[in-house]
Design a protein around this motif. Structure first.
Motif, short mmCIF file in Angstrom:
data_model
loop_
_atom_site.label_atom_id
_atom_site.label_comp_id
_atom_site.label_asym_id
_atom_site.label_seq_id
_atom_site.Cartn_x
_atom_site.Cartn_y
_atom_site.Cartn_z
N LEU A 226 110.30 108.77 69.18
CA LEU A 226 109.83 109.94 69.92
C LEU A 226 108.61 109.65 70.80
O LEU A 226 108.39 110.33 71.81
CB LEU A 226 109.47 111.06 68.95
CG LEU A 226 110.66 111.84 68.37
CD1 LEU A 226 110.21 112.69 67.20
CD2 LEU A 226 111.29 112.71 69.44
N LEU A 227 107.83 108.65 70.41
CA LEU A 227 106.58 108.38 71.13
C LEU A 227 106.82 108.09 72.60
O LEU A 227 107.70 107.31 72.95
CB LEU A 227 105.86 107.17 70.50
CG LEU A 227 104.92 107.46 69.35
CD1 LEU A 227 104.31 106.16 68.84
CD2 LEU A 227 103.83 108.44 69.75
N GLY A 228 106.05 108.72 73.45
CA GLY A 228 106.13 108.45 74.89
C GLY A 228 107.30 109.13 75.58
O GLY A 228 107.50 108.94 76.77
N SER A 229 108.08 109.92 74.84
CA SER A 229 109.25 110.55 75.47
C SER A 229 109.09 112.07 75.48
O SER A 229 108.23 112.63 74.80
CB SER A 229 110.51 110.19 74.70
OG SER A 229 110.54 110.91 73.48
N TRP A 230 109.97 112.72 76.24
CA TRP A 230 110.07 114.17 76.14
C TRP A 230 111.46 114.48 75.58
O TRP A 230 112.47 114.22 76.22
CB TRP A 230 109.89 114.86 77.50
CG TRP A 230 109.93 116.35 77.31
CD1 TRP A 230 110.94 117.19 77.64
CD2 TRP A 230 108.94 117.15 76.67
NE1 TRP A 230 110.65 118.47 77.24
CE2 TRP A 230 109.41 118.47 76.64
CE3 TRP A 230 107.69 116.87 76.08
CZ2 TRP A 230 108.70 119.53 76.07
CZ3 TRP A 230 106.99 117.93 75.52
CH2 TRP A 230 107.48 119.23 75.53
N PRO A 231 111.54 114.98 74.34
CA PRO A 231 112.85 115.08 73.70
C PRO A 231 113.77 116.12 74.34
O PRO A 231 113.39 117.27 74.54
CB PRO A 231 112.51 115.46 72.25
CG PRO A 231 111.10 115.88 72.25
CD PRO A 231 110.44 115.41 73.48
N GLU A 232 115.00 115.66 74.66
CA GLU A 232 116.07 116.56 75.14
C GLU A 232 117.10 116.67 74.01
O GLU A 232 116.94 116.05 72.97
CB GLU A 232 116.74 115.95 76.39
CG GLU A 232 115.79 115.55 77.51
CD GLU A 232 115.26 116.74 78.29
OE1 GLU A 232 115.69 117.87 78.02
OE2 GLU A 232 114.40 116.53 79.17
#
Ligand SMILES: Cc1cc2nc3c(=O)[nH]c(=O)nc-3n(C[C@H](O)[C@H](O)[C@H](O)COP(=O)(O)OP(=O)(O)OC[C@H]3O[C@@H](n4cnc5c(N)ncnc54)[C@H](O)[C@@H]3O)c2cc1C
Length: 290
Positions: A226-232
């Motif tokens: 999850l780090l550094g991402s924007w969860p879809e």
């Protein structure tokens, strides 16, 4: 057997010191009285150093003697550490929540202790004092020695309080448990998370699941994903799969089959992380922690 009630920390330490290893700290007694009794019990539930919930130099300070009912209702905990309020609200029953304490929950070291799971996700540190009146700090997860065994020796140490970093504006936390009933029921799985956002990405995340090991267990692979991402939507499906794959669970007659618990680990990890992210977004827009 002798039972001393005192509102003086110095007196409590003296009683323990004089009992030469035969004494033991007691708070709400909801765990201790179901187990063994020591010859010399020291009731610390009215010692001021173990009470109170306040902001203290950039930290949220929560006394070890705070009950689950107090924590669940505290406006400060609900604002700054919602995961803990949610965990405490679901412990046992009203009677247990009215006398059972957060400190007792952690030192009892049950793998599924609800408040402990939330405290580990929130990154809480415990403050302890020994018989020589020396204080030291330890991360809550470091207080687990084994199944139902704490590193805290309650015959010579008193847990005073927990310290949590106050959340930034872009942070959110959450706790969930899955149990057959809403009261007086063992959780099949419980989970907690704390998330901080930066711009359009997750900057920091702690996700915890229990009971799968002696201590509440970090989901490091899931966090890394999850780090550094924007969860879809697709990310949340991967979260469920990764969380369920990275821990090994056992089935038990008391709980349920291993396969069902493995499935629950994935579902609860996804839901609790999603809730924490939603709260972080809301908090960024000026909302409260709920
Ligand atoms: C019917 C029932 C239902 C329950 N349901 C739940 C549930 O849903 N979720 C859950 O997590 N727990 C549950 N519990 C367990 C229990 O209520 C909690 O763990 C509670 O928080 C224990 O706190 P206490 O103050 O009663 O601890 P105590 O029983 O007083 O002490 C527990 C242990 O901690 C030590 N200790 C306590 N305070 C300190 C301190 N300040 N410093 C050093 N050592 C200390 C004691 O020596 C002892 O070893 C349940 C218990 C019962 C009886």
């Amino acid at each position: 057997m002798s039972y001393s009630v005192t509102s003086s920390l110095a007196r409590a330490l003296n009683v323990l010191s004089e009992s030469m290893g035969q004494g033991r700290v007691v708070a709400g007694a909801t765990d201790l009285f179901l187990k063994s009794l020591s010859p010399e019990l020291v009731d610390v539930s009215s010692v001021p150093e173990l009470l109170g919930i306040n902001r203290d130099h950039g930290s949220l300070s929560i006394g070890a003697g705070v009950t689950h009912a107090e924590a669940a209702a505290s406006p400060l905990i609900r604002l700054e550490a919602m995961a803990l309020a949610e965990a405490c609200r679901q412990v046992g029953s009203p009677q247990i929540r009215n006398i059972g304490t957060i400190g007792g929950n952690v030192v009892n070291a049950a793998p599924a202790a609800d408040a402990a799971v939330a405290l580990v996700a929130l990154g809480a540190r415990a403050v302890l004092i020994d018989l020589g009146k020396r204080q030291h700090h330890a991360a809550v997860e470091e207080l687990y020695a084994d199944y139902n065994l704490s590193t805290v020796d309650s015959s010579s140490e008193i847990l005073l309080r927990f310290l949590l970093d106050l959340p930034a504006r872009d942070e959110g936390s959450a706790f969930l448990r899955f149990a057959p009933r809403q009261a007086l029921s063992l959780p099949l799985v419980n989970a907690a998370a704390r998330v901080r956002l930066k711009g359009d990405a997750i900057e920091s995340v702690r996700a915890v699941i229990a009971p799968v090991n002696p201590a509440p267990t970090r989901l490091y692979e899931t966090e890394k994903m999850l780090l550094g991402s924007w969860p879809e939507d697709d990310t949340w499906r991967k979260v469920e799969y990764t969380a369920a794959s990275e821990v090994e669970v056992r089935g038990s007659l008391l709980r349920c089959s291993a396969g069902y618990r493995q499935h629950l680990v994935g579902v609860l990890a996804r839901r609790v992380l999603k809730k924490a992210v939603e709260r972080a977004v809301k908090s960024r827009m000026g909302g409260d922690g709920s």
